[in-house]
Design an enzyme around this catalytic site. Sequence first.
Site, PDB file in Angstrom:
ATOM      1  N   ILE A 126      39.815  33.503  45.279  1.00 42.51           N
ATOM      2  CA  ILE A 126      39.860  32.350  44.129  1.00 42.51           C
ATOM      3  C   ILE A 126      39.239  33.340  42.964  1.00 42.51           C
ATOM      4  O   ILE A 126      38.140  34.021  42.982  1.00 42.51           O
ATOM      5  CB  ILE A 126      38.737  31.425  44.316  1.00 42.51           C
ATOM      6  CG1 ILE A 126      39.197  30.412  45.643  1.00 42.51           C
ATOM      7  CG2 ILE A 126      38.756  30.408  43.407  1.00 42.51           C
ATOM      8  CD1 ILE A 126      40.610  29.940  45.533  1.00 42.51           C
ATOM      9  N   GLU A 127      39.871  33.314  41.949  1.00 46.71           N
ATOM     10  CA  GLU A 127      39.316  34.208  40.793  1.00 46.71           C
ATOM     11  C   GLU A 127      38.830  32.903  39.807  1.00 46.71           C
ATOM     12  O   GLU A 127      39.569  32.109  39.354  1.00 46.71           O
ATOM     13  CB  GLU A 127      40.666  34.808  40.128  1.00 46.71           C
ATOM     14  CG  GLU A 127      40.044  35.570  38.978  1.00 46.71           C
ATOM     15  CD  GLU A 127      41.269  36.504  38.673  1.00 46.71           C
ATOM     16  OE1 GLU A 127      41.283  37.311  37.618  1.00 46.71           O
ATOM     17  OE2 GLU A 127      42.492  36.456  39.244  1.00 46.71           O
TER      18      GLU A 127
END
Length: 136
Positions: A126-127
């Site tokens: 997850i960015e």
Amino acid sequence: MTPKLSGLDHLVLTVADIPTSAAFYQDVLGMDVQQFQPADGSARTALSFGRQKINLHQAGAEFRPHGRAPTPGSADLCFLTEAPLDEWALHLDLQGVGIEEGPVMRSGATGPIRSLYIRDPDGNLIEISVSMARNA
């Protein structure tokens, strides 16, 4: 002439445990958890944020049709935020979520972004990103 797409309505994440994933995305990333019933009458869970939606599918009991090999932990998602990344870092620390990398500069769909990377309960990358174009 080739027709053009105008946006993304939703995507699907295959997860090991829907309640665990829903709690993570709600508590850590601030998404809304929705229960919904599509035309086939099944009960489903989705995460909503902005004008987007992520449908959650239980691994081994995916709704059809689905991807060729739905697998928990195979996604790499980039979410945009207006909040400063130092606020996110503090929030993530309070939630007990480790930062895997960042802040680092990356290239986004519309220009440069600054990002933090974490993992969800299934190991999806997850960015969390801030557009640098809006800060220019």
